[in-house]
Design a protein around this motif. Structure first.
Motif, PDB file in Angstrom:
ATOM      1  N   GLY A   5      16.920   7.267 -11.351  1.00 44.62           N
ATOM      2  CA  GLY A   5      15.923   6.620 -10.503  1.00 44.62           C
ATOM      3  C   GLY A   5      16.513   6.193  -9.173  1.00 44.62           C
ATOM      4  O   GLY A   5      15.930   6.424  -8.112  1.00 44.62           O
ATOM      5  N   THR A   8      16.984   9.249  -7.004  1.00 46.89           N
ATOM      6  CA  THR A   8      15.732   9.740  -6.403  1.00 46.89           C
ATOM      7  C   THR A   8      15.316   8.837  -5.244  1.00 46.89           C
ATOM      8  O   THR A   8      14.928   9.314  -4.165  1.00 46.89           O
ATOM      9  CB  THR A   8      14.595   9.765  -7.451  1.00 46.89           C
ATOM     10  N   VAL A  39       9.702  15.473  -3.725  1.00 45.44           N
ATOM     11  CA  VAL A  39       9.315  14.731  -4.938  1.00 45.44           C
ATOM     12  C   VAL A  39       7.793  14.783  -5.099  1.00 45.44           C
ATOM     13  O   VAL A  39       7.069  15.147  -4.167  1.00 45.44           O
ATOM     14  CB  VAL A  39       9.779  13.244  -4.900  1.00 45.44           C
ATOM     15  N   SER A  43       6.081  10.189  -8.137  1.00 42.99           N
ATOM     16  CA  SER A  43       7.457   9.688  -8.004  1.00 42.99           C
ATOM     17  C   SER A  43       7.605   8.872  -6.719  1.00 42.99           C
ATOM     18  O   SER A  43       8.231   7.799  -6.705  1.00 42.99           O
ATOM     19  CB  SER A  43       8.433  10.872  -8.009  1.00 42.99           C
ATOM     20  N   HIS A  47       8.508   4.729  -6.541  1.00 48.89           N
ATOM     21  CA  HIS A  47       9.636   4.092  -5.857  1.00 48.89           C
ATOM     22  C   HIS A  47       9.201   3.189  -4.708  1.00 48.89           C
ATOM     23  O   HIS A  47       9.868   2.197  -4.399  1.00 48.89           O
ATOM     24  CB  HIS A  47      10.621   5.161  -5.353  1.00 48.89           C
TER      25      HIS A  47
END
Lengths: 204, 204
Positions: A5, A8, A39, A43, A47
């Motif tokens: 995570g 990313t 992405v 996603s 974030h």
């Protein structure tokens, strides 16, 4: 958040950089970001709750890097050498990018000052901190007798920032080194006192 | 186009000004323009085929007004007085607008340099013409012995533009007069030679 995570999240911030620096925060769309980062929309929103959250986090991290650079990246034993190093490294930075993207903080100042308070406030803090750090170096250089003493260190720091931003603007617009280089050379001539410590002081 | 058509066209350009100056050309939407001008979508598209055509025409007319101002609006018998007048009137202009909107040409330079060639090219021409006009005044002021002679008139013109743009940027960001005023005062100190014609030359 686990390692993947975090990775990313970092990749999104890294890949968004070129868009934010060339198009600005407002004109960068969610679709631009999906294309640049690769992405999924899910996603991206996992974030960062929204585009502005991503933009503000990018701006915050970039300002931290910039402040660290001023604190640790400048070369020289004297304050005057550190100021000289700052001017030289600024030109190197923009030359190395072909005068594309310009100064993120200057861009964001003009883009958001009248319309996007969260961005404008963070940018205002960057400019104030930049000025404080340069003023501290300039005050030392004035003590060394190496810098013009007709204005306060804070006034000169604001002036140095203006010259750099205005020089970057013209070099970015014309895509040539000449304006930024000229502005820095003219600034040197006006700011630095040749041969500090010798009897000679600035005179023309 | 009849008188009424000309009037509507002018009204669209006038009413769009605040949007273009505060939000920029890219972030101003067709809906923003319809709301600000009060005209119908049909009327807007009758006068301007697209948003960019309206933006470019606004930029072109603003640059003409700015060049006329430099040619005819500056006060003073000597070139040094004209340069001084330019600096003073620039500050008055931005103070009068509460440092909202900034410099249209600086804004457009940073907004479009990397992404919108038609706007960037027109803006580049504005900056070059601005530099040429200032350089002509500065060259005369150098001949009068009133201006620093350590750099060419063209280099100093580019420097003056940089200082103004960087000062406007900081005043617009902080919404205070101080940065622009300080940048101009520091520039005066560095550029002008006190008491031209007397024996005294610049020394500190």
């Amino acid at each position: 958040m686990g390692f993947k995570g975090e990775k990313t999240r970092k990749k999104i911030l890294d890949d968004a950089a070129h868009l934010f620096r060339t198009k600005g925060f407002g004109a960068t769309s969610i679709n631009d970001l999906l294309e640049a980062t690769g992405v999924t929309k899910g996603s991206l929103y996992f974030h960062f709750p929204g585009k502005d959250d991503l933009g503000l986090e990018y701006l915050r991290q970039a300002s931290e890097r910039f402040m660290d650079f001023i604190d640790e990246g400048l070369e020289g034993d004297t304050a005057a050498q550190k100021l000289d190093s700052f001017l030289r490294l600024a030109l190197d930075y923009h030359r190395g990018r072909g005068f594309v993207g310009g100064c993120l903080f200057g861009n964001t100042a003009l883009e958001t000052s009248d319309t996007a308070p969260a961005f404008a406030q963070m940018t205002a803090e960057v400019f104030l901190e930049w000025k404080r750090k340069l003023a501290a170096i300039i005050a030392h250089a004035q003590d060394e007798g190496a810098i013009h003493q007709g204005r306060t260190a804070e006034s000169l720091a604001e002036f140095v920032i203006a010259v750099l931003e205005g020089g970057i603007m013209q070099s970015r617009l014309h895509k040539t080194e000449e304006p930024m280089n000229n502005c820095i050379e003219t600034l040197r001539l006006m700011l630095f006192i040749p041969n500090p410590g010798s009897d000679q002081r600035r005179s023309h």
